[in-house]
Scaffold this motif. Sequence first.
Motif, short mmCIF file in Angstrom:
data_model
loop_
_atom_site.label_atom_id
_atom_site.label_comp_id
_atom_site.label_asym_id
_atom_site.label_seq_id
_atom_site.Cartn_x
_atom_site.Cartn_y
_atom_site.Cartn_z
N ILE A 164 -37.49 49.92 98.42
CA ILE A 164 -38.52 49.30 99.24
C ILE A 164 -38.13 47.87 99.56
O ILE A 164 -37.92 47.05 98.66
CB ILE A 164 -39.88 49.31 98.52
CG1 ILE A 164 -40.27 50.75 98.15
CG2 ILE A 164 -40.95 48.68 99.39
CD1 ILE A 164 -41.46 50.82 97.23
N GLY A 165 -38.07 47.55 100.85
CA GLY A 165 -37.86 46.18 101.28
C GLY A 165 -39.13 45.37 101.10
O GLY A 165 -40.21 45.78 101.53
N PRO A 166 -39.05 44.21 100.46
CA PRO A 166 -40.25 43.47 100.06
C PRO A 166 -40.87 42.66 101.19
O PRO A 166 -40.17 41.98 101.95
CB PRO A 166 -39.72 42.54 98.96
CG PRO A 166 -38.30 42.27 99.36
CD PRO A 166 -37.81 43.54 100.00
N THR A 167 -42.19 42.72 101.29
CA THR A 167 -42.90 41.97 102.34
C THR A 167 -44.25 41.44 101.87
O THR A 167 -44.99 40.89 102.68
CB THR A 167 -43.17 42.87 103.56
OG1 THR A 167 -44.03 43.96 103.15
CG2 THR A 167 -41.89 43.44 104.13
N ALA A 168 -44.62 41.61 100.63
CA ALA A 168 -45.99 41.37 100.20
C ALA A 168 -46.43 39.92 100.42
O ALA A 168 -45.65 38.98 100.31
CB ALA A 168 -46.15 41.73 98.72
N GLU A 169 -47.72 39.79 100.72
CA GLU A 169 -48.29 38.47 100.98
C GLU A 169 -48.54 37.70 99.70
O GLU A 169 -48.35 36.47 99.65
CB GLU A 169 -49.59 38.64 101.76
CG GLU A 169 -50.23 37.34 102.21
CD GLU A 169 -51.42 37.57 103.14
OE1 GLU A 169 -52.05 36.57 103.52
OE2 GLU A 169 -51.71 38.74 103.49
N THR A 222 -40.54 50.27 103.74
CA THR A 222 -40.99 48.90 103.84
C THR A 222 -42.39 48.78 103.25
O THR A 222 -43.07 49.77 103.01
CB THR A 222 -40.97 48.40 105.31
OG1 THR A 222 -41.22 47.00 105.34
CG2 THR A 222 -41.98 49.12 106.16
N ALA A 223 -42.78 47.55 102.98
CA ALA A 223 -44.09 47.25 102.42
C ALA A 223 -44.41 45.83 102.87
O ALA A 223 -43.54 45.13 103.37
CB ALA A 223 -44.04 47.33 100.89
N LEU A 224 -45.53 45.36 102.77
CA LEU A 224 -46.80 45.87 102.33
C LEU A 224 -47.82 45.12 103.16
O LEU A 224 -47.71 43.90 103.28
CB LEU A 224 -47.00 45.60 100.83
CG LEU A 224 -48.28 46.05 100.16
CD1 LEU A 224 -48.39 47.55 100.10
CD2 LEU A 224 -48.33 45.51 98.74
N GLY A 244 -41.19 47.33 111.25
CA GLY A 244 -40.36 47.94 110.21
C GLY A 244 -39.58 49.13 110.74
O GLY A 244 -38.38 49.29 110.42
N ARG A 245 -40.21 49.95 111.55
CA ARG A 245 -39.50 51.10 112.11
C ARG A 245 -38.37 50.64 113.04
O ARG A 245 -37.28 51.22 113.03
CB ARG A 245 -40.47 52.01 112.86
CG ARG A 245 -39.78 53.25 113.41
CD ARG A 245 -40.71 54.18 114.15
NE ARG A 245 -39.94 55.24 114.81
CZ ARG A 245 -40.44 56.15 115.61
NH1 ARG A 245 -41.73 56.18 115.86
NH2 ARG A 245 -39.66 57.06 116.16
N ARG A 246 -38.63 49.60 113.83
CA ARG A 246 -37.59 49.09 114.73
C ARG A 246 -36.38 48.58 113.94
O ARG A 246 -35.24 48.71 114.39
CB ARG A 246 -38.15 47.98 115.62
CG ARG A 246 -39.09 48.46 116.71
CD ARG A 246 -39.34 47.40 117.75
NE ARG A 246 -40.06 46.25 117.21
CZ ARG A 246 -41.37 46.11 117.24
NH1 ARG A 246 -42.14 47.05 117.77
NH2 ARG A 246 -41.95 45.03 116.74
N PHE A 266 -36.40 51.01 108.97
CA PHE A 266 -37.15 51.63 107.88
C PHE A 266 -37.81 52.91 108.38
O PHE A 266 -38.12 53.04 109.56
CB PHE A 266 -38.19 50.66 107.32
CG PHE A 266 -37.58 49.50 106.58
CD1 PHE A 266 -37.14 49.65 105.28
CD2 PHE A 266 -37.42 48.27 107.19
CE1 PHE A 266 -36.55 48.59 104.60
CE2 PHE A 266 -36.85 47.20 106.53
CZ PHE A 266 -36.41 47.37 105.23
N ARG A 267 -38.03 53.84 107.46
CA ARG A 267 -38.51 55.16 107.84
C ARG A 267 -39.83 55.54 107.19
O ARG A 267 -40.30 56.66 107.31
CB ARG A 267 -37.44 56.21 107.53
CG ARG A 267 -36.19 56.07 108.39
CD ARG A 267 -36.50 56.34 109.84
NE ARG A 267 -35.35 56.18 110.73
CZ ARG A 267 -35.14 55.14 111.50
NH1 ARG A 267 -36.01 54.12 111.50
NH2 ARG A 267 -34.08 55.06 112.28
N GLY A 268 -40.46 54.59 106.48
CA GLY A 268 -41.75 54.83 105.86
C GLY A 268 -42.27 53.53 105.29
O GLY A 268 -41.59 52.50 105.31
N MET A 269 -43.49 53.58 104.75
CA MET A 269 -44.15 52.34 104.32
C MET A 269 -45.10 52.61 103.17
O MET A 269 -45.71 53.68 103.08
CB MET A 269 -44.90 51.72 105.50
CG MET A 269 -45.52 50.38 105.24
SD MET A 269 -46.16 49.66 106.79
CE MET A 269 -46.94 48.18 106.14
N ILE A 270 -45.24 51.63 102.30
CA ILE A 270 -46.22 51.70 101.22
C ILE A 270 -47.60 51.38 101.80
O ILE A 270 -47.76 50.43 102.57
CB ILE A 270 -45.88 50.69 100.11
CG1 ILE A 270 -44.47 50.92 99.58
CG2 ILE A 270 -46.90 50.78 98.98
CD1 ILE A 270 -44.23 52.31 99.03
#
Length: 304
Positions: free
Chosen positions: A151-156, A195-197, A214-216, A219-223
């Motif tokens: 999972i690629g990190p993106t959390a706030e 990807t997340a989140l 994320g799709r662009r 990435f192929r899915g998301m939390i």
Amino acid sequence: MVPYRSILFAPAHKPAWVAKALAAGADAIVLDLEDSVPGHLKEQARTAIAESVADVRERDGRVGLFVRPNALDTRLTGADLEAAVVPGLTGVFAPKIGEPADVIRYDALLDHFEHRNGVTGLRYIVPVETVGAIQRAREIALASPRIGAMIGPTAEHADIARAVGYQWTPEGDETLYLRSRVLLACREAGIHPLTALWERLDDLDGLREFARQGRRLGFRGMIAIHPSHVATINEVFSASPDEIAFHEGLVAAYERAAAAGDGAVRYRGLHIDKAHADTARAWLAHVAATPGTPPGAVPSGGRE
């Protein structure tokens, strides 16, 4: 690993929430023993896991079922996995992995509990939550054949935001480099990139645009953080009929040209050749394997 579009968490000590996660239509559910379970309820959560897995499997044999144990340094992981490794489980959402050695430690535990409990084939989803994990994403992704996704990190506001110290924005520029490192590690290892989140519960428009970004990127899915987010995430990470038709047509156009002795051809105003056809085949194969794709929607199965 199945290319899950949406992965939704449910606290393991709240079976009713597990049922809600299933009803939301998530491709995979994570039964959480870590952050969403207070310390004094950890044992209660463990004892609920096997029943929850059995209950979900009675109603749905397709949905992915993962458990998130407590991190290795808590010394609770063994007890968590002892209770959670049961028939019907798909795998482990393995938190706080910082280096390849942590993956090997998980392997040792799973080898033991799989053998003891009559379970086989469990896979890992690995969230990148630490600076060390970002730096060593490639080595971690290649550390075990059990690793099926990262999972690629993106959390706030979560662990990675604290560790890196970035200031979150809806556009996600501050995590682009972090996510890109994980994405490339996934591609090299041949595993599912997630990807997340999106933490803002009521901002579905923001969620949709963030998922599209994320799709662009690849990435192929998301939390998913809430059941209300699942439908939007599934929509974004599903192929449309027009997209499928375009890629099917591209492969067919190239194959006709190749059969006639031409290595390149014009297709819908594009110059295409073997590289384009190979990319289209790979994309179609991914779509055929994605939950939610109607049977027969990709007739060729990617034309392998």
